[in-house]
Design a protein around this motif. Structure first.
Motif, PDB file in Angstrom:
ATOM      1  N   LEU A  43       0.857  -1.187   0.000  1.00  0.00           N
ATOM      2  CA  LEU A  43       0.000   0.000   0.000  1.00  0.00           C
ATOM      3  C   LEU A  43       0.893   1.237   0.000  1.00  0.00           C
ATOM      4  CD1 LEU A  43      -2.515  -1.268   2.716  1.00  0.00           C
ATOM      5  CD2 LEU A  43      -2.704  -1.487   0.237  1.00  0.00           C
ATOM      6  N   SER A  44       1.184   1.717  -1.194  1.00  0.00           N
ATOM      7  CA  SER A  44       2.201   2.763  -1.348  1.00  0.00           C
ATOM      8  C   SER A  44       1.653   4.176  -1.242  1.00  0.00           C
ATOM      9  CB  SER A  44       2.920   2.603  -2.700  1.00  0.00           C
ATOM     10  OG  SER A  44       1.971   2.568  -3.757  1.00  0.00           O
ATOM     11  N   TYR A  45       0.320   4.322  -1.204  1.00  0.00           N
ATOM     12  CA  TYR A  45      -0.273   5.653  -1.074  1.00  0.00           C
ATOM     13  C   TYR A  45      -1.680   5.518  -0.491  1.00  0.00           C
ATOM     14  CZ  TYR A  45      -2.600   4.335  -5.454  1.00  0.00           C
ATOM     15  OH  TYR A  45      -3.334   3.671  -6.414  1.00  0.00           O
ATOM     16  N   SER A  46      -2.239   6.629  -0.028  1.00  0.00           N
ATOM     17  CA  SER A  46      -3.561   6.625   0.594  1.00  0.00           C
ATOM     18  C   SER A  46      -4.651   6.354  -0.441  1.00  0.00           C
ATOM     19  CB  SER A  46      -3.837   7.972   1.277  1.00  0.00           C
ATOM     20  OG  SER A  46      -2.947   8.186   2.344  1.00  0.00           O
ATOM     21  N   SER A  47      -5.550   5.458  -0.092  1.00  0.00           N
ATOM     22  CA  SER A  47      -6.691   5.154  -0.954  1.00  0.00           C
ATOM     23  C   SER A  47      -7.884   4.821  -0.074  1.00  0.00           C
ATOM     24  CB  SER A  47      -6.378   3.984  -1.886  1.00  0.00           C
ATOM     25  OG  SER A  47      -7.537   3.577  -2.589  1.00  0.00           O
ATOM     26  N   MET A  48      -8.931   5.623  -0.158  1.00  0.00           N
ATOM     27  CA  MET A  48     -10.126   5.414   0.655  1.00  0.00           C
ATOM     28  C   MET A  48     -10.710   4.037   0.374  1.00  0.00           C
ATOM     29  SD  MET A  48     -11.972   7.114   2.854  1.00  0.00           S
ATOM     30  CE  MET A  48     -13.578   7.017   3.639  1.00  0.00           C
ATOM     31  N   GLY A  49     -10.858   3.231   1.422  1.00  0.00           N
ATOM     32  CA  GLY A  49     -11.392   1.889   1.240  1.00  0.00           C
ATOM     33  C   GLY A  49     -10.444   0.932   0.557  1.00  0.00           C
ATOM     34  N   LEU A  50      -9.232   1.367   0.275  1.00  0.00           N
ATOM     35  CA  LEU A  50      -8.216   0.574  -0.430  1.00  0.00           C
ATOM     36  C   LEU A  50      -8.702   0.108  -1.800  1.00  0.00           C
ATOM     37  CD1 LEU A  50      -6.873  -1.666   2.503  1.00  0.00           C
ATOM     38  CD2 LEU A  50      -6.300   0.694   1.927  1.00  0.00           C
ATOM     39  N   ASP A  51      -9.636   0.859  -2.383  1.00  0.00           N
ATOM     40  CA  ASP A  51     -10.231   0.450  -3.655  1.00  0.00           C
ATOM     41  C   ASP A  51      -9.212   0.388  -4.793  1.00  0.00           C
ATOM     42  OD1 ASP A  51     -12.718   0.198  -2.505  1.00  0.00           O
ATOM     43  OD2 ASP A  51     -13.325   2.244  -2.963  1.00  0.00           O
ATOM     44  N   ASP A  52      -8.177   1.220  -4.733  1.00  0.00           N
ATOM     45  CA  ASP A  52      -7.172   1.230  -5.807  1.00  0.00           C
ATOM     46  C   ASP A  52      -6.330  -0.032  -5.833  1.00  0.00           C
ATOM     47  OD1 ASP A  52      -8.120   3.721  -6.311  1.00  0.00           O
ATOM     48  OD2 ASP A  52      -6.330   4.806  -5.663  1.00  0.00           O
ATOM     49  N   PHE A  53      -6.364  -0.815  -4.746  1.00  0.00           N
ATOM     50  CA  PHE A  53      -5.473  -1.972  -4.645  1.00  0.00           C
ATOM     51  C   PHE A  53      -6.201  -3.314  -4.741  1.00  0.00           C
ATOM     52  CE2 PHE A  53      -3.770   1.502  -2.012  1.00  0.00           C
ATOM     53  CZ  PHE A  53      -2.558   1.731  -2.654  1.00  0.00           C
ATOM     54  N   ARG A  54      -7.513  -3.311  -4.721  1.00  0.00           N
ATOM     55  CA  ARG A  54      -8.267  -4.560  -4.612  1.00  0.00           C
ATOM     56  C   ARG A  54      -8.139  -5.445  -5.857  1.00  0.00           C
ATOM     57  NH1 ARG A  54     -14.023  -2.959  -1.915  1.00  0.00           N
ATOM     58  NH2 ARG A  54     -14.411  -5.193  -2.183  1.00  0.00           N
ATOM     59  N   ASP A  55      -7.966  -4.843  -7.017  1.00  0.00           N
ATOM     60  CA  ASP A  55      -7.880  -5.632  -8.246  1.00  0.00           C
ATOM     61  C   ASP A  55      -6.524  -6.312  -8.419  1.00  0.00           C
ATOM     62  OD1 ASP A  55     -10.447  -4.993  -8.916  1.00  0.00           O
ATOM     63  OD2 ASP A  55      -9.914  -3.316 -10.222  1.00  0.00           O
ATOM     64  N   THR A  56      -5.488  -5.766  -7.774  1.00  0.00           N
ATOM     65  CA  THR A  56      -4.133  -6.286  -7.994  1.00  0.00           C
ATOM     66  C   THR A  56      -3.525  -6.963  -6.771  1.00  0.00           C
ATOM     67  OG1 THR A  56      -3.210  -4.105  -7.420  1.00  0.00           O
ATOM     68  CG2 THR A  56      -3.661  -4.534  -9.755  1.00  0.00           C
ATOM     69  N   GLU A  57      -4.009  -6.656  -5.589  1.00  0.00           N
ATOM     70  CA  GLU A  57      -3.414  -7.170  -4.358  1.00  0.00           C
ATOM     71  C   GLU A  57      -4.348  -8.182  -3.680  1.00  0.00           C
ATOM     72  OE1 GLU A  57      -0.609  -6.760  -2.572  1.00  0.00           O
ATOM     73  OE2 GLU A  57       0.411  -5.465  -4.008  1.00  0.00           O
ATOM     74  N   THR A  58      -4.012  -9.449  -3.775  1.00  0.00           N
ATOM     75  CA  THR A  58      -4.800 -10.485  -3.099  1.00  0.00           C
ATOM     76  C   THR A  58      -4.770 -10.289  -1.589  1.00  0.00           C
ATOM     77  OG1 THR A  58      -4.345 -12.077  -4.866  1.00  0.00           O
ATOM     78  CG2 THR A  58      -5.063 -12.969  -2.748  1.00  0.00           C
ATOM     79  N   ALA A  59      -3.632  -9.811  -1.074  1.00  0.00           N
ATOM     80  CA  ALA A  59      -3.505  -9.586   0.368  1.00  0.00           C
ATOM     81  C   ALA A  59      -4.513  -8.546   0.861  1.00  0.00           C
ATOM     82  CB  ALA A  59      -2.088  -9.130   0.707  1.00  0.00           C
ATOM     83  N   VAL A  60      -4.862  -7.589  -0.006  1.00  0.00           N
ATOM     84  CA  VAL A  60      -5.840  -6.563   0.371  1.00  0.00           C
ATOM     85  C   VAL A  60      -7.223  -7.187   0.541  1.00  0.00           C
ATOM     86  CG1 VAL A  60      -7.068  -4.505  -0.433  1.00  0.00           C
ATOM     87  CG2 VAL A  60      -4.580  -4.623  -0.622  1.00  0.00           C
TER      88      VAL A  60
END
Length: 250
Positions: free
Chosen positions: A123-140
């Motif tokens: 998680l390299s930057y702030s993202s509300m709800g972590l929505d920017d990372f859900r498609d690429t990060e299984t850990a998220v």
């Protein structure tokens, strides 16, 4: 701000106000500690659901979404405090004890699991709800799934007692209050399924919201009805009995 942020801000303001109003009685030793702690957890969690506040707090914490982790801690804590409070309110001290005993080990384990999965994600930057990372990060996705594990267990402990508590309800308001909360917690039991499905198909990330938002609506509406019921009961207790009034007149 988007609609969800406005809704969160309105609810956060209401819980914060209730938090302040209940504090004097708590200091005096006459307040309800579990209810106050529920309001505290809800206030923090909801304020962190307001995007500008989330981004500001997260910037202070290093812009790695630690604010999201804090909000997840609060949600789990709310289920502990609210679960105990609701069990006690329907006269089920056994259920309240069961929640406390499970939480002694279950809550720290779930918090530890969330923390490990959070730092395992990139998680390299702030993202509300972590929505920017859900498609690429299984850990998220696994991290977000871990949020619902403890609430699902607590919810499972409350559904049946709440349904059973509707039977002796003479008045409609407390009946629907308990019925709505039982439905809301039933949704809470199946909430982890949404993220399990998302693991297999990222296009179905909306499924969890379809479960969680109705659950929140049912439980919050049930709690509001419970508050209204308490006010009506208090008013009935203050009103003089017609028989006593007749005796005084005679």
């Amino acid at each position: 701000m988007v609609f969800s942020s406005w809704a969160a801000m309105i609810l956060a303001s209401a819980f914060t106000l209730a938090l302040g109003l209940r504090l004097p009685r708590l200091i005096q030793g006459t307040g309800n500690l579990w209810l106050w702690l529920t309001h505290l957890g809800m206030s923090i969690g909801l304020w962190l659901a307001v995007e500008p506040i989330y981004l500001t707090i997260d910037r202070l914490l290093g812009s790695i979404n630690l604010a999201n982790l804090v909000s997840h801690f609060c949600i789990n804590f709310v289920f502990l405090a609210a679960g105990v409070q609701i069990a006690l309110s329907i006269g089920r001290c056994d259920v309240a004890t069961k929640i406390r005993r499970f939480s002694a080990a279950g809550l720290p384990l779930c918090v530890a699991l969330m923390t490990v999965l959070f730092f395992a994600a990139d998680l390299s930057y702030s993202s509300m709800g972590l929505d920017d990372f859900r498609d690429t990060e299984t850990a998220v996705v696994l991290y977000k799934l871990s949020l619902y594990l403890y609430p699902a267990v607590v919810s499972s402990m409350l559904v049946k007692p709440l349904v059973q508590a509707t039977t002796p309800s003479v008045y409609r308001v407390p009946y629907y209050s308990k019925k709505l909360m039982s439905v809301g917690f039933a949704f809470g039991v199946v909430a982890p399924i949404g993220h399990l499905v998302e693991l297999s198909n990222r296009q179905l990330d909306w499924l969890t919201d379809l479960i969680v938002y109705p659950a929140m609506l049912c439980v919050l509406t049930g709690l509001v009805l419970a508050w209204i019921s308490a006010l009506l009961t208090h008013r009935r207790e203050l009103q003089p009995s017609p028989r006593l009034h007749h005796q005084k007149v005679s």
